[in-house]
Design a protein around this motif. Structure first.
Motif, PDB file in Angstrom:
ATOM      1  N   LEU A 178       0.825  -1.210   0.000  1.00  0.00           N
ATOM      2  CA  LEU A 178       0.000   0.000   0.000  1.00  0.00           C
ATOM      3  C   LEU A 178       0.863   1.265   0.000  1.00  0.00           C
ATOM      4  N   LEU A 179       1.908   1.265   0.830  1.00  0.00           N
ATOM      5  CA  LEU A 179       2.770   2.449   0.922  1.00  0.00           C
ATOM      6  C   LEU A 179       3.513   2.718  -0.384  1.00  0.00           C
ATOM      7  N   MET A 180       4.035   1.668  -1.016  1.00  0.00           N
ATOM      8  CA  MET A 180       4.763   1.856  -2.266  1.00  0.00           C
ATOM      9  C   MET A 180       3.828   2.259  -3.407  1.00  0.00           C
ATOM     10  N   SER A 181       2.594   1.778  -3.370  1.00  0.00           N
ATOM     11  CA  SER A 181       1.604   2.232  -4.350  1.00  0.00           C
ATOM     12  C   SER A 181       1.343   3.724  -4.160  1.00  0.00           C
ATOM     13  N   GLY A 182       1.219   4.129  -2.897  1.00  0.00           N
ATOM     14  CA  GLY A 182       1.049   5.551  -2.607  1.00  0.00           C
ATOM     15  C   GLY A 182       2.255   6.370  -3.023  1.00  0.00           C
ATOM     16  N   MET A 183       3.455   5.805  -2.850  1.00  0.00           N
ATOM     17  CA  MET A 183       4.672   6.510  -3.232  1.00  0.00           C
ATOM     18  C   MET A 183       4.746   6.728  -4.733  1.00  0.00           C
ATOM     19  N   ILE A 184       4.277   5.755  -5.512  1.00  0.00           N
ATOM     20  CA  ILE A 184       4.260   5.900  -6.971  1.00  0.00           C
ATOM     21  C   ILE A 184       3.312   7.031  -7.370  1.00  0.00           C
ATOM     22  N   LEU A 185       2.141   7.069  -6.736  1.00  0.00           N
ATOM     23  CA  LEU A 185       1.197   8.159  -6.991  1.00  0.00           C
ATOM     24  C   LEU A 185       1.811   9.508  -6.625  1.00  0.00           C
ATOM     25  N   TYR A 186       2.405   9.551  -5.442  1.00  0.00           N
ATOM     26  CA  TYR A 186       2.971  10.805  -4.934  1.00  0.00           C
ATOM     27  C   TYR A 186       4.112  11.317  -5.805  1.00  0.00           C
ATOM     28  N   VAL A 204      15.394   7.328  -8.464  1.00  0.00           N
ATOM     29  CA  VAL A 204      15.695   6.519  -7.278  1.00  0.00           C
ATOM     30  C   VAL A 204      14.423   6.246  -6.478  1.00  0.00           C
ATOM     31  N   THR A 205      13.600   7.275  -6.297  1.00  0.00           N
ATOM     32  CA  THR A 205      12.362   7.106  -5.536  1.00  0.00           C
ATOM     33  C   THR A 205      11.450   6.069  -6.184  1.00  0.00           C
ATOM     34  N   LEU A 206      11.269   6.169  -7.493  1.00  0.00           N
ATOM     35  CA  LEU A 206      10.409   5.216  -8.199  1.00  0.00           C
ATOM     36  C   LEU A 206      11.021   3.816  -8.220  1.00  0.00           C
ATOM     37  N   PHE A 207      12.333   3.740  -8.403  1.00  0.00           N
ATOM     38  CA  PHE A 207      12.997   2.425  -8.421  1.00  0.00           C
ATOM     39  C   PHE A 207      12.831   1.720  -7.083  1.00  0.00           C
ATOM     40  N   VAL A 208      13.093   2.436  -5.992  1.00  0.00           N
ATOM     41  CA  VAL A 208      12.965   1.841  -4.662  1.00  0.00           C
ATOM     42  C   VAL A 208      11.527   1.417  -4.400  1.00  0.00           C
ATOM     43  N   SER A 209      10.567   2.225  -4.872  1.00  0.00           N
ATOM     44  CA  SER A 209       9.155   1.874  -4.708  1.00  0.00           C
ATOM     45  C   SER A 209       8.837   0.579  -5.448  1.00  0.00           C
ATOM     46  N   ILE A 210       9.318   0.454  -6.679  1.00  0.00           N
ATOM     47  CA  ILE A 210       9.088  -0.755  -7.477  1.00  0.00           C
ATOM     48  C   ILE A 210       9.776  -1.959  -6.833  1.00  0.00           C
ATOM     49  N   PHE A 211      10.996  -1.779  -6.381  1.00  0.00           N
ATOM     50  CA  PHE A 211      11.765  -2.862  -5.738  1.00  0.00           C
ATOM     51  C   PHE A 211      11.023  -3.380  -4.509  1.00  0.00           C
ATOM     52  N   ASN A 212      10.613  -2.476  -3.637  1.00  0.00           N
ATOM     53  CA  ASN A 212       9.914  -2.879  -2.416  1.00  0.00           C
ATOM     54  C   ASN A 212       8.545  -3.478  -2.721  1.00  0.00           C
ATOM     55  N   LEU A 213       7.890  -2.962  -3.741  1.00  0.00           N
ATOM     56  CA  LEU A 213       6.603  -3.510  -4.146  1.00  0.00           C
ATOM     57  C   LEU A 213       6.771  -4.958  -4.616  1.00  0.00           C
ATOM     58  N   PHE A 214       7.783  -5.207  -5.422  1.00  0.00           N
ATOM     59  CA  PHE A 214       8.045  -6.547  -5.945  1.00  0.00           C
ATOM     60  C   PHE A 214       8.390  -7.533  -4.835  1.00  0.00           C
ATOM     61  N   THR A 215       9.307  -7.153  -3.951  1.00  0.00           N
ATOM     62  CA  THR A 215       9.718  -8.062  -2.881  1.00  0.00           C
ATOM     63  C   THR A 215       8.566  -8.316  -1.902  1.00  0.00           C
ATOM     64  N   SER A 216       7.716  -7.320  -1.672  1.00  0.00           N
ATOM     65  CA  SER A 216       6.564  -7.502  -0.783  1.00  0.00           C
ATOM     66  C   SER A 216       5.552  -8.453  -1.402  1.00  0.00           C
ATOM     67  N   LEU A 217       5.298  -8.295  -2.700  1.00  0.00           N
ATOM     68  CA  LEU A 217       4.385  -9.211  -3.386  1.00  0.00           C
ATOM     69  C   LEU A 217       4.952 -10.631  -3.402  1.00  0.00           C
ATOM     70  N   LEU A 218       6.266 -10.759  -3.574  1.00  0.00           N
ATOM     71  CA  LEU A 218       6.906 -12.071  -3.533  1.00  0.00           C
ATOM     72  C   LEU A 218       6.627 -12.770  -2.211  1.00  0.00           C
ATOM     73  N   GLN A 219       6.796 -12.051  -1.113  1.00  0.00           N
ATOM     74  CA  GLN A 219       6.600 -12.658   0.189  1.00  0.00           C
ATOM     75  C   GLN A 219       5.141 -13.052   0.401  1.00  0.00           C
ATOM     76  N   LEU A 220       4.222 -12.179   0.007  1.00  0.00           N
ATOM     77  CA  LEU A 220       2.803 -12.469   0.190  1.00  0.00           C
ATOM     78  C   LEU A 220       2.360 -13.660  -0.672  1.00  0.00           C
ATOM     79  N   LEU A 221       2.791 -13.671  -1.922  1.00  0.00           N
ATOM     80  CA  LEU A 221       2.423 -14.761  -2.828  1.00  0.00           C
ATOM     81  C   LEU A 221       3.090 -16.063  -2.409  1.00  0.00           C
ATOM     82  N   GLY A 222       4.335 -15.977  -1.935  1.00  0.00           N
ATOM     83  CA  GLY A 222       5.032 -17.174  -1.474  1.00  0.00           C
ATOM     84  C   GLY A 222       4.336 -17.779  -0.260  1.00  0.00           C
ATOM     85  N   PHE A 223       3.878 -16.920   0.645  1.00  0.00           N
ATOM     86  CA  PHE A 223       3.156 -17.413   1.817  1.00  0.00           C
ATOM     87  C   PHE A 223       1.831 -18.049   1.421  1.00  0.00           C
TER      88      PHE A 223
END
Length: 228
Positions: A178-186, A204-223
């Motif tokens: 949710l936070l990284m989605s908000g960061m992309i909007l912002y 850098v801001t957008l890259f970090v947002s995408i990176f964290n979004l991807f790793t967070s989705l990985l963890q949720l989908l893996g679980f």
């Protein structure tokens, strides 16, 4: 005479608006170009890291490397050296991502999990960016909330990692989506409205947002996959 004055004033105002729009467009264009290059570079490094089965550097080296390179990017943001440090930062993040991807690929349906996380990340980024670009909405009001939210979630994530609390880790991942989605909007809104004029920092801001979004989705989908 009055009509002539109003015409000149309107023309000057229109010209000023055009200059602002042109400047914002230039920042947006340069940001997306550099973002595409750094995403590709980071993906190559992550692939090499996974193929070579390189070990994860650990939380301490990861944090030192990330914040150290981020400092160098910010310090050189107005020079060509800043672009070089952006590639160094995104390459380093790609290296840390390699072992994470390797871990998920070893799970049942691991390839599907990684592809779903990748597809979800791309879909979220593209849809949110398109929404801001089309609607031209100003999301600057989210800045303070996002800053506090990211700090709290980051500290909670560290706590979950240090004390091995899987439930908290999953909660942090969901919050980060949710936070990284908000960061992309912002950040996209910040660029088109002239709040961010440096494409290096925007990238850098957008890259970090995408990176964290991807790793967070990985963890949720893996679980979710492990509990099927």
């Amino acid at each position: 005479m009055v009509d002539r004055y109003n015409s000149l004033r309107f023309g000057a105002s229109q010209s000023s608006t055009t200059v602002i729009d042109t400047a914002s467009h230039r920042v947006l264009r340069n940001t997306y170009m550099l973002l595409a290059l750094t995403l590709g570079f980071s993906a190559l490094v992550a692939g090499a890291s996974a193929a070579l089965r390189l070990p994860h550097p650990g939380i301490l080296i990861t944090l030192l490397g990330y914040f150290g390179l981020l400092y160098l990017v910010n310090k050189n943001r107005d020079s060509g050296l800043g672009v070089a440090f952006v590639f160094a930062l995104t390459g380093f993040m790609g290296y840390t991502l390699g072992p994470i991807i390797s871990h998920y690929l070893k799970l049942p349906n691991g390839g599907q999990i990684v592809m779903m996380a990748l597809g979800g990340t791309a879909a979220i980024f593209m849809s949110l960016s398109a929404y801001v670009l089309v609607s031209r909405r100003d999301f600057s009001f989210m800045g303070g909330f996002l800053a506090v939210g990211v700090l709290v979630a980051f500290l909670a994530g560290l706590g979950a990692l240090l004390f091995s609390i899987p439930a908290l880790s999953l909660t942090v991942s969901a919050v980060f989506v949710l936070l990284m989605s908000g960061m992309i909007l912002y950040e996209t809104s910040n660029i088109i409205h002239g709040g961010e004029t440096n494409y290096v920092m925007a990238t850098v801001t957008l890259f970090v947002s995408i990176f964290n979004l991807f790793t967070s989705l990985l963890q949720l989908l893996g679980f979710a996959s492990s509990n099927d």
